[in-house]
Design a protein around this motif. Structure first.
Motif, mmCIF file in Angstrom:
data_model
loop_
_atom_site.group_PDB
_atom_site.id
_atom_site.type_symbol
_atom_site.label_atom_id
_atom_site.label_comp_id
_atom_site.label_asym_id
_atom_site.label_seq_id
_atom_site.Cartn_x
_atom_site.Cartn_y
_atom_site.Cartn_z
ATOM 1 N N UNK A 33 -1.677 -6.199 -0.251
ATOM 2 C CA UNK A 33 -1.763 -5.157 0.788
ATOM 3 C C UNK A 33 -3.029 -5.331 1.609
ATOM 4 N N UNK A 34 -2.991 -4.878 2.876
ATOM 5 C CA UNK A 34 -4.190 -4.971 3.726
ATOM 6 C C UNK A 34 -5.219 -3.908 3.350
ATOM 7 N N UNK A 35 -6.481 -4.149 3.725
ATOM 8 C CA UNK A 35 -7.569 -3.179 3.559
ATOM 9 C C UNK A 35 -7.488 -2.177 4.722
ATOM 10 N N UNK A 36 -7.681 -0.889 4.537
ATOM 11 C CA UNK A 36 -8.104 -0.197 3.314
ATOM 12 C C UNK A 36 -6.952 0.376 2.478
ATOM 13 N N UNK A 37 -5.689 0.085 2.892
ATOM 14 C CA UNK A 37 -4.553 0.622 2.128
ATOM 15 C C UNK A 37 -4.592 0.193 0.669
ATOM 16 N N UNK A 38 -5.108 -1.030 0.436
ATOM 17 C CA UNK A 38 -5.139 -1.531 -0.949
ATOM 18 C C UNK A 38 -6.069 -0.689 -1.834
ATOM 19 N N UNK A 39 -7.219 -0.284 -1.293
ATOM 20 C CA UNK A 39 -8.154 0.553 -2.066
ATOM 21 C C UNK A 39 -7.565 1.946 -2.294
ATOM 22 N N UNK A 40 -6.967 2.487 -1.241
ATOM 23 C CA UNK A 40 -6.347 3.814 -1.361
ATOM 24 C C UNK A 40 -5.243 3.805 -2.411
ATOM 25 N N UNK A 41 -4.407 2.766 -2.374
ATOM 26 C CA UNK A 41 -3.319 2.642 -3.341
ATOM 27 C C UNK A 41 -3.858 2.500 -4.762
ATOM 28 N N UNK A 42 -4.844 1.608 -4.954
ATOM 29 C CA UNK A 42 -5.397 1.372 -6.285
ATOM 30 C C UNK A 42 -6.039 2.634 -6.854
ATOM 31 N N UNK A 43 -6.777 3.353 -6.014
ATOM 32 C CA UNK A 43 -7.440 4.589 -6.457
ATOM 33 C C UNK A 43 -6.414 5.655 -6.819
ATOM 34 N N UNK A 44 -5.374 5.770 -5.999
ATOM 35 C CA UNK A 44 -4.337 6.776 -6.263
ATOM 36 C C UNK A 44 -3.588 6.464 -7.559
#
Length: 303
Positions: A33-44
């Protein structure tokens, strides 16, 4: 072993208190996934696991260490760095020895989870036998790992870009149980349908946990696949996604893309051709798997 494995504070405390722990891979963050969606997804996803009573342990290789659980700055590094290595069993020791940043695939996350004595692992979909295997011999290392490493993988089936009948045949040869959660059909990642019937299905997390316990008691080698279909409201229709995949596969063949580069290329093309619909589905199915994975880990821990 201590010189290579580094537990996060949260995971270390969970180990000390004998709390249920769920492993998470990191390739989906760095290559999926692209940044920042990847961080949001991982955190969620991590928060979903906590909410359902377990402790998340996202796994990666950083600075010569196997990281079992990532601190916030490590997650950012992984999500926002160029040239993050995609690490499977083949590359594992090289990336550790050279102290590169490496994101773990299903196979290498299973290796790390096993080393850290974590039995349950949530991912999107497993790898498998690629289309055109007769001429390419392209078979994911995930399948071989499932045949020998005692980790239970909660996923939405195998990725739709694969040859699903041959993937199931390979898993059967390896003696890997594939258990459908509230389904008797193998889910196909973006869609709940594949047309492939499963031998086993289960209606609740407690039954799955009990199967894993009996397997451990008997010391039977290898992993277990829990096939959890994407929620109905988030799935893509089989005919729609199949036509997109066919186009993407033809493009990959024309460009000579194969091996470990093929999956990120194909998934990227599918996102592009579906106008982002596949990315939404991908995120939702991982979240759905996290809920089930946490529930199974909690039930197992209580046993």
């Amino acid at each position: 072993m201590k010189q290579y494995i580094d537990f996060s504070k949260e995971v270390k405390q969970a180990k000390a208190e004998n709390k249920p722990i769920v492993a998470l891979e990191s390739t989906i963050i760095s290559h999926g996934m692209p940044y920042p969606q990847n961080v949001e997804m991982a955190t969620k996803v991590e928060n979903i696991i906590r909410k359902n009573g377990a402790i998340p342990a996202t796994i990666a290789l950083i600075d010569g260490k196997i990281k079992i659980g990532l601190e916030k700055e490590e997650l950012e590094l992984l999500a926002n760095s160029d040239n993050v290595a995609k690490v499977s069993r083949r590359d594992f020791t090289e990336v550790l020895a050279t102290k590169r940043v490496g994101a773990t695939t299903v196979a290498s996350t299973m290796m790390c989870a096993d080393l850290a004595a974590i039995q349950f692992f949530v991912t999107g979909g497993i790898g498998g036998v690629h289309r055109g295997v007769e001429s390419t011999m392209d078979i994911s290392a995930d399948l071989e790992e499932l045949g020998k490493t005692n980790v239970t993988v909660i996923c939405a089936g195998a990725k739709s870009i694969l040859d699903l009948p041959k993937t199931m045949e390979y898993l059967e040869t390896q003696g890997v149980p594939v258990i459908g959660y509230k389904t008797d059909e193998l889910p196909a990642f973006f869609t709940r349908e594949s047309g492939i019937k499963l031998n086993s299905s289960s209606e609740n997390p407690e039954d799955i946990a009990r199967i894993c316990k009996v397997k451990n008691d008997l010391d039977i080698e290898g992993g277990v696949v829990i096939a959890n279909p994407v929620p109905k409201e988030d799935e893509l229709s089989k005919s729609y996604i199949d036509s997109i995949i066919e186009e993407a596969v033809k493009e990959a063949e024309a460009l000579g893309i194969s091996g470990k580069d093929s999956t990120p290329f194909l998934l990227g093309k599918i996102v592009e051709k579906s106008d982002g619909k596949s990315l939404h589905t991908n995120i939702k199915l991982v979240e759905n798997n996290a809920i089930l994975g946490a529930k199974i880990a909690v039930a197992f821990n209580q046993m």
